[in-house]
Design a protein around this motif. Structure first.
Motif, PDB file in Angstrom:
ATOM      1  N   LYS A   1     184.344  59.154  39.652  1.00  0.00           N
ATOM      2  CA  LYS A   1     185.124  58.221  38.841  1.00  0.00           C
ATOM      3  C   LYS A   1     184.189  57.289  38.055  1.00  0.00           C
ATOM      4  N   THR A   2     183.120  56.919  38.656  1.00  0.00           N
ATOM      5  CA  THR A   2     182.162  56.041  37.981  1.00  0.00           C
ATOM      6  C   THR A   2     181.501  56.778  36.810  1.00  0.00           C
ATOM      7  N   VAL A   3     181.203  58.042  37.027  1.00  0.00           N
ATOM      8  CA  VAL A   3     180.644  58.825  35.919  1.00  0.00           C
ATOM      9  C   VAL A   3     181.637  58.849  34.762  1.00  0.00           C
ATOM     10  N   SER A   4     182.892  59.035  35.103  1.00  0.00           N
ATOM     11  CA  SER A   4     183.931  59.035  34.074  1.00  0.00           C
ATOM     12  C   SER A   4     183.922  57.715  33.311  1.00  0.00           C
TER      13      SER A   4
ATOM     14  N   GLU B   1     174.957  47.433  34.849  1.00  0.00           N
ATOM     15  CA  GLU B   1     173.970  47.964  33.913  1.00  0.00           C
ATOM     16  C   GLU B   1     173.098  49.023  34.583  1.00  0.00           C
ATOM     17  N   GLU B   2     172.758  48.761  35.828  1.00  0.00           N
ATOM     18  CA  GLU B   2     171.869  49.692  36.517  1.00  0.00           C
ATOM     19  C   GLU B   2     172.566  51.020  36.800  1.00  0.00           C
ATOM     20  N   THR B   3     173.793  50.948  37.278  1.00  0.00           N
ATOM     21  CA  THR B   3     174.559  52.168  37.534  1.00  0.00           C
ATOM     22  C   THR B   3     174.694  52.985  36.254  1.00  0.00           C
ATOM     23  N   ARG B   4     175.050  52.302  35.191  1.00  0.00           N
ATOM     24  CA  ARG B   4     175.233  52.978  33.910  1.00  0.00           C
ATOM     25  C   ARG B   4     173.965  53.720  33.505  1.00  0.00           C
ATOM     26  N   ARG B   5     172.854  53.021  33.618  1.00  0.00           N
ATOM     27  CA  ARG B   5     171.600  53.624  33.210  1.00  0.00           C
ATOM     28  C   ARG B   5     171.309  54.875  34.048  1.00  0.00           C
ATOM     29  N   ARG B   6     171.533  54.756  35.340  1.00  0.00           N
ATOM     30  CA  ARG B   6     171.236  55.866  36.228  1.00  0.00           C
ATOM     31  C   ARG B   6     172.102  57.086  35.896  1.00  0.00           C
ATOM     32  N   VAL B   7     173.380  56.819  35.688  1.00  0.00           N
ATOM     33  CA  VAL B   7     174.283  57.914  35.349  1.00  0.00           C
ATOM     34  C   VAL B   7     173.883  58.552  34.020  1.00  0.00           C
ATOM     35  N   GLU B   8     173.589  57.707  33.048  1.00  0.00           N
ATOM     36  CA  GLU B   8     173.223  58.247  31.741  1.00  0.00           C
ATOM     37  C   GLU B   8     171.969  59.104  31.821  1.00  0.00           C
TER      38      GLU B   8
ATOM     39  N   ILE C   1     174.364  63.765  42.122  1.00  0.00           N
ATOM     40  CA  ILE C   1     172.945  63.508  41.862  1.00  0.00           C
ATOM     41  C   ILE C   1     172.688  62.025  41.585  1.00  0.00           C
ATOM     42  N   ALA C   2     173.628  61.396  40.896  1.00  0.00           N
ATOM     43  CA  ALA C   2     173.435  59.982  40.555  1.00  0.00           C
ATOM     44  C   ALA C   2     173.768  59.074  41.740  1.00  0.00           C
ATOM     45  N   GLY C   3     174.376  59.651  42.743  1.00  0.00           N
ATOM     46  CA  GLY C   3     174.709  58.866  43.918  1.00  0.00           C
ATOM     47  C   GLY C   3     175.852  57.887  43.709  1.00  0.00           C
ATOM     48  N   VAL C   4     176.838  58.308  42.900  1.00  0.00           N
ATOM     49  CA  VAL C   4     178.031  57.468  42.688  1.00  0.00           C
ATOM     50  C   VAL C   4     179.252  58.371  42.796  1.00  0.00           C
TER      51      VAL C   4
ATOM     52  N   ARG D   1     184.386  90.466  26.751  1.00  0.00           N
ATOM     53  CA  ARG D   1     184.720  90.609  28.160  1.00  0.00           C
ATOM     54  C   ARG D   1     183.561  90.282  29.101  1.00  0.00           C
ATOM     55  N   GLY D   2     183.928  90.064  30.324  1.00  0.00           N
ATOM     56  CA  GLY D   2     182.879  89.796  31.305  1.00  0.00           C
ATOM     57  C   GLY D   2     182.794  88.307  31.577  1.00  0.00           C
ATOM     58  N   GLY D   3     182.514  87.566  30.534  1.00  0.00           N
ATOM     59  CA  GLY D   3     182.616  86.113  30.588  1.00  0.00           C
ATOM     60  C   GLY D   3     181.831  85.443  31.693  1.00  0.00           C
ATOM     61  N   GLU D   4     180.621  85.924  31.926  1.00  0.00           N
ATOM     62  CA  GLU D   4     179.786  85.258  32.933  1.00  0.00           C
ATOM     63  C   GLU D   4     179.029  84.105  32.304  1.00  0.00           C
ATOM     64  N   HIS D   5     179.450  83.728  31.115  1.00  0.00           N
ATOM     65  CA  HIS D   5     178.645  82.770  30.366  1.00  0.00           C
ATOM     66  C   HIS D   5     178.845  81.320  30.772  1.00  0.00           C
ATOM     67  N   MET D   6     179.723  81.043  31.699  1.00  0.00           N
ATOM     68  CA  MET D   6     179.917  79.653  32.098  1.00  0.00           C
ATOM     69  C   MET D   6     178.915  79.235  33.177  1.00  0.00           C
ATOM     70  N   THR D   7     178.047  80.151  33.503  1.00  0.00           N
ATOM     71  CA  THR D   7     177.104  79.967  34.594  1.00  0.00           C
ATOM     72  C   THR D   7     176.536  78.560  34.739  1.00  0.00           C
ATOM     73  N   GLY D   8     175.815  78.120  33.715  1.00  0.00           N
ATOM     74  CA  GLY D   8     175.014  76.908  33.863  1.00  0.00           C
ATOM     75  C   GLY D   8     175.786  75.599  33.779  1.00  0.00           C
ATOM     76  N   ARG D   9     177.033  75.660  33.419  1.00  0.00           N
ATOM     77  CA  ARG D   9     177.791  74.470  33.092  1.00  0.00           C
ATOM     78  C   ARG D   9     177.940  73.486  34.261  1.00  0.00           C
ATOM     79  N   PRO D  10     177.324  72.300  34.151  1.00  0.00           N
ATOM     80  CA  PRO D  10     177.502  71.295  35.205  1.00  0.00           C
ATOM     81  C   PRO D  10     178.832  70.573  35.041  1.00  0.00           C
ATOM     82  N   THR D  11     179.335  69.995  36.125  1.00  0.00           N
ATOM     83  CA  THR D  11     180.580  69.242  36.037  1.00  0.00           C
ATOM     84  C   THR D  11     180.323  67.781  36.385  1.00  0.00           C
ATOM     85  N   ILE D  12     181.370  67.000  36.212  1.00  0.00           N
ATOM     86  CA  ILE D  12     181.252  65.570  36.455  1.00  0.00           C
ATOM     87  C   ILE D  12     180.926  65.305  37.929  1.00  0.00           C
TER      88      ILE D  12
END
Lengths: 348, 348
Positions: A28-31, A42-49, A22-25, A5-16
Motif C-alpha cells: 500500500k505504501t508503494v502505491s 521522505e525517507e520511505t519515499r526515497r527508498r521505494v523510488e 524489497i523496500a521493506g514496506v 501464441r505462447g505468451g511467455e513474455h511476461m516473465t520479467g515483469r515485477p509487481t507492486i
DNA sequence: CTGAAAGCGCTTACAG
DNA sequence: CTGAAAGCGCTTACAG
C-alpha cells in the motif's frame, strides 16, 4: 499457428508486491509513492523510488483501471482525409496527454457510419475512457454529443460548428482569418477575387466564405456569385473549380481557395494553361499545410494552428483550469510568392 | 479544478455478472460465449448473445488483460517526419488489427533518445502488450531488438535494414524499384541522370542508390560521382541538391530523387530557374506520396505500398500463418508528366 | 456442456 | 505516517 501464441513474455515483469518486499514496506505504501500521495515520509519515499527504478517497475495500467475510478486514458477521434491535418492534431494532443500522465488512444472513425455512436460508446466502456477529444467533423455529430452528455463523459471539441458555445472547445476565428487573406488581396489591387469554398459538411467552409464576403463588402466591392465555385477540400476539386472560374465571367485576377489542397489544384490548373502566377493570377490558400511550401510558387496562405488547437484541447480537458472552457487561438497570414499586384500581365 | 474530476461517468456500465443473471447462466458461461469457446450449447449461446446485445455490454479490457494471459493489444512504433507516411502506415496497421480483434496503440517515439529502450519496455509492461510493429527507422535500433528478443516479445518490422533476414518482416525491393525508375529514364534517352540519395540513417537510401547505379551500369553507362548530391529526404534538401547539380558538371538531363519530397524540391528549383520540366529537365521521385500529384507537372514516381506493408505486418504477427515470416510486396512505376524525352530543349 | 473457486495487480475505504 | 481487508471484472485451472 500465429506468432503471438505462447505468451511467455511476461516473465520479467515485477509487481507492486515484489517492490514492497524489497523496500521493506507494505505494498500500500508503494502505491502511495507511485501516486504521489501525501503522508509518506521522505525517507520511505526515497527508498521505494530507488527500488522502483532499480527493478524498472511499471505499474500495470490494467490493474489501475480496474481498481481505480480513473483510467488515465483518453481517446482522440478523427475522420479527416488530410494526412497533414491528422498528423499534427495527433502530435499536439499526444504531447499534452503524455505530459499530463495520460495515455492517448488515437481512434479513426467513420463519421458517416450508422453505428458510430455505439462504436464510440463501446470504446468508452472497453477502454474505461476518462474523456474524449473530438476533431472535425466528428465534432458535428449531435447524437454522439448527446450520448456523451447522457453518460456524463467529459469531452473537448476542436473547432466545433454546432452548439459552438457549449462545453469545452478550442477554436480559431475562421471569419476573421478569411477576412485577412481577402484584405491582403484587396491591398494588392485585386477587385475580381474568386473564392472556392469547401464542402458544406464543414462549418469552416461557411465561415471562411462569410469572412471573404464581409471583407469585400467592407471595401465597397460587390459580392459576385459568379466568382464562387465550390470544391470539397480536395486537390482535384480545386483544379476543377479553377477551370470553371477561368472559363467564366467575370475573369478573376485572384483566386482564394478555402484550403491549401484546393489552392494547389488551382495552381496546377494555372500551370496547365500557362497562366503566370502571380503575374497574371494570384492564388491564396488556407491552412499553411506542408503542401503550401512544396508547390511552385509557394502559396500565400493562412496558418491555422492545428497542432496548438489539439494541444490546448487536451490541456483544457485534463489540466488544471479555472479560467474558462473555450479558447480561441491565433492565426497568422503567411505571404509567399503566389500572390502579387493585380493585372501586371492580364490573362489573354 | 479540472474537467475530468468527479468521474461519475461509469454509471451505466453493465458487467459480465449482470449479463449472466439476466441470461440465467453462470458468468463463466457468458465468458465462454464472449471468447467464442467451444462447449456451449447453441441455445445458451444465443440467449447470452441476445442479452449482451440488448444491454450493449462490452467486456472491460482492463479485466481481461489482468486475468488473462493475452491483452489483445499491440503497439505501432514510428518516428518519421512525413505525415503522408505515418498516416498510411497507421491506417494499414489499424485496419488489420481491428479486423483481428486487437487494439492498436499508435506510439510516436524518438529513435535518437537515450531512454528509448526503457520507454518502450515501460509501454510493454504498462499496457501488457502482446506484440509490436516497428516502422523505419525504429526498425534499425539493435538495442531495442535485443531487448524485445530477450523478453520473448513478438514483433514485426516494416522494411528493416539491419538483420534483414531475421524474424518477421514485410518489405519491398528498393533496389529493383530504383532500377525500374532508372530504366524508365534511360528508355527516354537520358544518359546524364543525376541521383539525390536520402540520408545514410535510412537503409532505403543506400538501396535506391544501388539500384540506380546497377541499372546504369547494366546499360553501359558509367557511374559518375559528379551526378550524385545527397539530401535528407526533405523538400529543402532536394532543392539544394538540385541547385548544386544544375551548377555542376556534367549537366544532368534528368534528376532522380530518392523520395517525392526531394523531387518536389528539385522541381521548385527548376521553376525558379525557368527550366522547363520535362522539356529541358526530367524529374522523377519515389514513394508516390500525395505530393506527387499536387505539384506541377505531376511527378513520375515509384509507388511504395506503404499501407499494404503495414497491413501485412499486422497480419503476419497476429493472423494465422504457416507460410513464412517474411513478405516482399510489389511496387509500381507511375509515369506522369515530369519525365519526358531527353534534350528536346537543352538547358542554356 | 456448465459451474464454483482462486487470483490477476492494483486502488479504495477504513483503521490505527 | 502506515497497514490489512475488500474488491474492481474478468480468465484460468479444476471439477463435475
Amino acid at each position: 499457428m500465429d506468432a503471438i501464441r505462447g505468451g511467455e513474455h511476461m516473465t520479467g515483469r515485477p509487481t507492486i508486491k515484489e517492490v514492497s518486499k524489497i523496500a521493506g514496506v507494505s505494498f500500500k505504501t508503494v502505491s502511495r509513492v507511485l501516486n504521489n500521495e501525501k503522508h509518506v515520509s521522505e525517507e520511505t519515499r526515497r527508498r521505494v523510488e530507488e527500488v522502483v527504478a532499480r527493478l524498472n517497475f511499471r505499474p500495470s495500467q490494467a490493474a489501475r483501471m480496474l481498481a481505480g475510478r480513473r483510467s488515465f486514458q483518453v481517446a482522440l477521434l478523427y475522420d479527416n482525409p488530410s494526412p497533414y491535418y491528422v498528423y499534427h492534431i495527433q502530435a499536439g494532443a499526444q504531447q499534452r496527454c503524455t505530459e499530463l500522465g495520460y495515455r492517448l488512444l488515437l481512434q479513426p472513425v467513420d463519421s458517416q457510419a450508422a453505428g458510430l455512436v455505439a462504436d464510440v460508446m463501446a470504446l468508452v466502456d472497453e477502454a474505461h475512457l476518462d474523456g474524449l477529444i473530438l476533431s472535425p467533423p466528428v465534432t458535428e455529430i449531435a447524437s454522439l454529443l448527446d450520448a456523451l452528455d447522457a453518460r456524463g463523459l467529459p469531452y473537448v471539441r476542436i473547432a466545433p460548428g454546432i452548439r459552438a458555445g457549449a462545453g469545452l472547445a478550442t477554436t480559431m476565428d475562421d471569419v476573421a482569418a478569411a477576412r485577412e487573406v481577402t484584405r491582403h488581396l484587396i491591398g494588392l489591387g485585386h477587385r475580381a477575387i474568386a473564392f472556392i469554398p469547401g464542402p458544406e459538411s464543414h462549418v469552416s467552409s461557411a465561415n471562411r466564405l462569410r469572412g471573404y464576403r464581409e471583407e469585400l463588402e467592407g471595401h465597397g466591392i460587390a459580392f459576385d456569385p459568379g466568382l464562387i465555385v465550390a470544391g470539397d477540400y480536395s486537390f482535384t476539386s480545386g483544379s476543377e473549380a479553377a477551370r470553371k472560374l477561368l472559363d467564366g465571367s467575370p475573369k478573376p485576377t485572384a483566386i482564394f481557395a478555402g484550403n491549401d489542397d484546393m489552392a494547389a489544384g488551382a495552381l496546377a490548373m494555372a500551370h496547365e494553361r500557362d497562366i503566370a502566377v502571380p503575374d497574371q493570377l494570384s492564388i491564396a490558400g488556407f491552412d499553411d499545410s506542408d503542401l503550401a511550401k512544396a508547390v511552385w510558387p509557394p502559396l500565400t496562405t493562412l496558418r491555422q494552428p492545428v497542432r496548438e488547437l489539439a494541444w490546448a484541447a487536451a490541456d483544457l480537458m485534463l489540466g488544471e483550469h479555472t479560467l474558462g472552457s473555450q479558447l480561441v487561438l491565433n492565426h497568422e497570414l503567411k505571404v509567399r510568392m503566389s500572390t502579387g499586384p493585380a493585372r501586371v500581365k492580364p490573362i489573354t
